[in-house]
Design a protein around this motif. Structure first.
Motif, mmCIF file in Angstrom:
data_model
loop_
_atom_site.group_PDB
_atom_site.id
_atom_site.type_symbol
_atom_site.label_atom_id
_atom_site.label_comp_id
_atom_site.label_asym_id
_atom_site.label_seq_id
_atom_site.Cartn_x
_atom_site.Cartn_y
_atom_site.Cartn_z
ATOM 1 N N GLU A 98 42.877 70.125 39.327
ATOM 2 C CA GLU A 98 43.362 69.228 40.359
ATOM 3 C C GLU A 98 42.343 68.135 40.613
ATOM 4 O O GLU A 98 41.134 68.351 40.521
ATOM 5 C CB GLU A 98 43.631 69.990 41.667
ATOM 6 C CG GLU A 98 44.705 71.044 41.534
ATOM 7 C CD GLU A 98 44.934 71.770 42.853
ATOM 8 O OE1 GLU A 98 44.286 71.375 43.848
ATOM 9 O OE2 GLU A 98 45.739 72.713 42.876
ATOM 10 N N GLN A 100 40.098 65.945 42.738
ATOM 11 C CA GLN A 100 39.435 66.074 44.027
ATOM 12 C C GLN A 100 38.435 64.936 44.165
ATOM 13 O O GLN A 100 38.073 64.273 43.194
ATOM 14 C CB GLN A 100 38.704 67.422 44.140
ATOM 15 C CG GLN A 100 39.600 68.640 43.997
ATOM 16 C CD GLN A 100 40.441 68.884 45.235
ATOM 17 O OE1 GLN A 100 40.341 68.138 46.213
ATOM 18 N NE2 GLN A 100 41.273 69.913 45.203
ATOM 19 N N ASP A 227 48.368 66.030 57.756
ATOM 20 C CA ASP A 227 49.108 65.897 56.506
ATOM 21 C C ASP A 227 49.848 67.194 56.191
ATOM 22 O O ASP A 227 49.331 68.291 56.454
ATOM 23 C CB ASP A 227 48.136 65.566 55.374
ATOM 24 C CG ASP A 227 48.846 65.128 54.116
ATOM 25 O OD1 ASP A 227 49.075 63.921 53.976
ATOM 26 O OD2 ASP A 227 49.177 66.002 53.292
ATOM 27 N N SER A 229 50.104 68.741 53.618
ATOM 28 C CA SER A 229 49.355 69.582 52.678
ATOM 29 C C SER A 229 48.417 70.562 53.380
ATOM 30 O O SER A 229 47.827 71.422 52.718
ATOM 31 C CB SER A 229 48.559 68.719 51.708
ATOM 32 O OG SER A 229 47.548 67.989 52.389
ATOM 33 N N GLN A 232 48.347 74.363 52.810
ATOM 34 C CA GLN A 232 47.667 74.983 51.681
ATOM 35 C C GLN A 232 46.256 75.445 52.032
ATOM 36 O O GLN A 232 45.566 76.028 51.189
ATOM 37 C CB GLN A 232 47.592 73.989 50.515
ATOM 38 C CG GLN A 232 48.943 73.463 50.069
ATOM 39 C CD GLN A 232 48.803 72.411 48.992
ATOM 40 O OE1 GLN A 232 47.911 72.477 48.161
ATOM 41 N NE2 GLN A 232 49.693 71.430 49.011
ATOM 42 N N ASN A 233 45.813 75.173 53.254
ATOM 43 C CA ASN A 233 44.464 75.543 53.654
ATOM 44 C C ASN A 233 44.411 76.987 54.148
ATOM 45 O O ASN A 233 45.367 77.497 54.749
ATOM 46 C CB ASN A 233 43.962 74.605 54.762
ATOM 47 C CG ASN A 233 43.621 73.236 54.230
ATOM 48 O OD1 ASN A 233 42.590 73.037 53.597
ATOM 49 N ND2 ASN A 233 44.506 72.279 54.475
ATOM 50 N N ALA A 263 51.014 78.332 52.555
ATOM 51 C CA ALA A 263 51.116 78.460 51.109
ATOM 52 C C ALA A 263 51.057 79.926 50.715
ATOM 53 O O ALA A 263 50.535 80.760 51.458
ATOM 54 C CB ALA A 263 49.999 77.674 50.433
ATOM 55 N N TYR A 268 44.251 78.861 47.878
ATOM 56 C CA TYR A 268 44.194 77.846 48.925
ATOM 57 C C TYR A 268 43.272 76.731 48.465
ATOM 58 O O TYR A 268 42.052 76.860 48.522
ATOM 59 C CB TYR A 268 43.687 78.451 50.235
ATOM 60 C CG TYR A 268 44.573 79.536 50.777
ATOM 61 C CD1 TYR A 268 45.776 79.234 51.395
ATOM 62 C CD2 TYR A 268 44.223 80.878 50.654
ATOM 63 C CE1 TYR A 268 46.601 80.238 51.885
ATOM 64 C CE2 TYR A 268 45.039 81.881 51.132
ATOM 65 C CZ TYR A 268 46.232 81.546 51.751
ATOM 66 O OH TYR A 268 47.041 82.532 52.233
ATOM 67 N N THR A 271 42.599 71.187 50.475
ATOM 68 C CA THR A 271 42.603 69.776 50.134
ATOM 69 C C THR A 271 41.917 68.963 51.217
ATOM 70 O O THR A 271 41.847 69.363 52.373
ATOM 71 C CB THR A 271 44.043 69.277 49.954
ATOM 72 O OG1 THR A 271 44.765 69.489 51.178
ATOM 73 C CG2 THR A 271 44.739 70.045 48.849
ATOM 74 N N TYR A 276 48.481 62.318 58.162
ATOM 75 C CA TYR A 276 49.604 61.733 57.456
ATOM 76 C C TYR A 276 49.592 60.234 57.701
ATOM 77 O O TYR A 276 49.680 59.777 58.838
ATOM 78 C CB TYR A 276 50.915 62.344 57.955
ATOM 79 C CG TYR A 276 52.119 61.921 57.165
ATOM 80 C CD1 TYR A 276 52.294 62.375 55.863
ATOM 81 C CD2 TYR A 276 53.068 61.065 57.705
ATOM 82 C CE1 TYR A 276 53.392 61.996 55.126
ATOM 83 C CE2 TYR A 276 54.168 60.685 56.961
ATOM 84 C CZ TYR A 276 54.329 61.151 55.678
ATOM 85 O OH TYR A 276 55.410 60.774 54.933
ATOM 86 N N ASN A 447 38.556 69.087 57.582
ATOM 87 C CA ASN A 447 39.131 70.372 57.181
ATOM 88 C C ASN A 447 38.100 71.482 57.205
ATOM 89 O O ASN A 447 38.403 72.629 57.588
ATOM 90 C CB ASN A 447 39.751 70.254 55.789
ATOM 91 C CG ASN A 447 41.253 70.061 55.848
ATOM 92 O OD1 ASN A 447 41.914 70.572 56.742
ATOM 93 N ND2 ASN A 447 41.792 69.310 54.913
#
Length: 580
Positions: A98, A100, A227, A229, A232-233, A263, A268, A271, A276, A447
């Motif tokens: 991915e 990053q 966001d 996404s 996924q954390n 997720a 995890y 990201t 957003y 995050n």
């Protein structure tokens, strides 16, 4: 694991890099000469060994290195001399397949927390985990109200094409009709200086917002949606459903909404996407998560043990309806705000504090009238606890932060969680709208901060409600003590059926009282000694949500009657009337 680097943006070498390289070359030569005189091998062997060692580790980036740029591959170093200097230089890396972003400078994170809501060691411990490649700076705000006021002052001015509309209308897809006057100009520097905290809030990446202000902050556009996404954390999956629901809001109304599921377990990516940023009204009008709850508390009832009449010593206050006991006439104190009185009256009648209306029976209205005319001594955010401390008020209702702080100063103050259930409050990490306008945008460490403050290591249930409780051990129906290796609260569970002073020890010294009452300690559950109510009490508790239009109209009508009466005759002990 395969890791690759791209050269989209590479930082310039730090000042003095050439001198550093010359020193390394001289050092390498010295090592080589020593090597040729005392050991076998040629002069270049140490350099080749070092180079090959680094080559073998090129694919060994840790996840933290991938997210915050804790290391650079030697393949990237060859580009450093040619790259222009940049304060926001960063690298794109392929990590676990991915793309990053890895930052090549110490990343900054500006946090503003509510006073007393963050442990003093959190800032230092978090910075240690950054290994010098990131730094958090934590400052405080006095109260949730002050935080909200500062967000109002520092929020970006509306600049929608065609004129001004509210943020709630804009995110719902509406547009201003022709002829609407243009938006007001941005505040001048002179206006900004009126708020002492304005510079601090303009730099903030994360702020702590009380959940009672979250709906207003969302509908007014003061905080940014996270966001999609973030599901996924790991910290998102760590939060129980009740907390994800609390922080997921409909931007048009501010009401809670069903959260997105986390997720699938086992992977995890964590990201770096935080907020957003798509301006599509169809997307921004949808419910989204607007923050991360990290601490919660509740409303408590506090009373003066030494002021209780003899008739109450065998049964001290333990629930909402005790506020209406005749013994407490003109002895009740509570914080300001009309919602405080309404909540007490609704809960005393066995109704939800978020009820749609108080019905036609008139019991709730009668309780409000009685509380105001007969029972209430003072209603003020600061003075109600002062009145309890000096003995003017015998019983008070307030949040656990304030009440427990006062109770720590005096052994004469007893504390109890209402037996029929209480109201809960939470502190929520939010990204202020002003953060998106910072030169570097929202900090990529946001995050990591969310993750750090919601880890099991941050849970401290050994002191009970003091300092607040982490949301990860509370699912809305009870506290999971076993998840952190505890069999129950340190001070035991509160026994609401226990007599108040059955041993006759109220007037004795602390050591003598402890000795005579030692058999009662296992079931006494004193809140100040780490005691907690049983889970059935928490299951009957609730958060406060925005009032429905119906009950708001009912309450406002009563408040207008009181205001008209106060204009001609102000009752003693009654402070300022406020209407929603």
């Amino acid at each position: 694991m395969h890791t690759a680097l791209t050269s989209r943006a590479i930082a310039a070498p730090p000042r003095g890099a050439k001198a550093h390289r010359r020193r390394r070359m001289r050092g390498a030569g010295t090592t080589a000469r020593a090597s040729s005189s005392g050991r076998t091998g040629d002069d270049d062997a140490p350099d080749r060994s070092s180079s090959s060692s680094r080559s073998r580790n090129d694919g060994g980036f840790t996840r933290r290195a991938a997210l915050a740029g804790y290391a650079l591959s030697p393949a990237a170093l060859s580009f450093l001399a040619a790259a222009p200097p940049s304060a926001h230089a960063k690298l794109d890396i392929i990590y676990d397949g991915e793309l990053q972003t890895a930052y090549t400078f110490p990343v900054q994170l500006q946090v503003i927390a509510l006073r007393g809501s963050v442990a003093s060691q959190w800032e230092g411990e978090f910075n240690k985990t950054m290994l010098g490649k990131g730094k958090a700076s934590v400052t405080t705000a006095i109260s949730p109200g002050e935080m909200f006021d500062e967000l109002l002052r520092t929020a970006p001015p509306p600049s929608f094409p065609g004129g001004y509309i509210s943020p709630a209308d804009y995110i719902a897809g509406k547009r201003p009709p022709p002829g609407v006057p243009p938006p007001p100009p941005p505040p001048s520097n002179k206006d900004k200086k009126k708020s002492k905290g304005a510079p601090k809030y303009l730099k903030a990446d994360v702020v702590s917002v009380g959940d009672e202000f979250l709906a207003a902050a969302v509908t007014r556009g003061l905080v940014l949606p996270l966001d999609p996404s973030v599901v996924q954390n790991e910290w998102y999956a760590r939060l129980p459903y009740a907390w994800r629901e609390l922080a997921t809001r409909d931007p048009r109304t501010g009401y809670p909404s069903a959260p997105a599921p986390p997720a699938p377990p086992g992977r995890y990516p964590n990201t770096t996407a935080v907020v957003y940023t798509n301006g599509d009204p169809d997307q921004t009008a949808k419910p989204a998560m607007y923050g991360v709850p990290y601490r919660w508390g509740c409303t408590l009832i506090a009373y003066r043990k030494d002021k209780l009449p003899a008739s109450l010593r065998e049964r001290p206050p333990r629930d909402w309806d005790d506020l209406w006991r005749p013994e407490f006439k003109r002895r009740v104190g509570m914080g300001s705000g009309p919602r405080q009185m309404l909540t007490a009256a609704l809960r005393a009648e066995g109704m939800s504090a978020n009820a749609d209306g108080w019905g036609g029976g008139g019991n709730v209205r009668a309780r409000l009238e009685s509380l105001r005319r007969e029972q209430l001594l003072i209603q003020d955010d600061v003075q109600y606890l002062q009145a309890l401390g000096n003995g003017d008020a015998w019983i008070a209702v307030g949040n656990s932060d304030d009440v427990l702080s006062m109770a720590r100063k005096s052994s004469l103050i007893g504390v109890v969680v209402p037996m029929s259930g209480t109201t809960l409050f939470a502190d929520v990490w939010c990204v202020p709208a002003s953060a998106a306008r910072k030169p570097g945008g929202v900090s990529p460490l946001t995050n990591q901060w969310f993750d750090y403050t919601t880890q099991p290591a941050r849970v401290n249930l050994r002191v009970g409600l003091r300092g607040g409780v982490s949301p990860i051990v509370f699912d809305g129906g009870g506290i999971d003590y076993a998840s952190i290796g505890m069999n129950g609260p340190t001070g035991g569970f509160v026994d609401y059926d226990a007599a108040g002073d059955k041993n006759g020890t109220r007037g004795m010294g602390a050591k003598i009282k402890d000795f005579l009452s030692r058999d009662e300690k296992n079931r006494g559950g004193e809140i100040m000694q780490g005691g907690m109510p049983p889970d059935e009490v928490w299951a009957r508790s609730e958060f406060l949500y925005p009032l429905s239009p119906r009950i708001k109209d009912q309450y406002n009508e009563l408040m207008r009657e009181w205001a008209a009466e106060a204009s001609t005759r102000k009752p003693s002990g009654w402070s300022t009337l406020k209407i929603f």
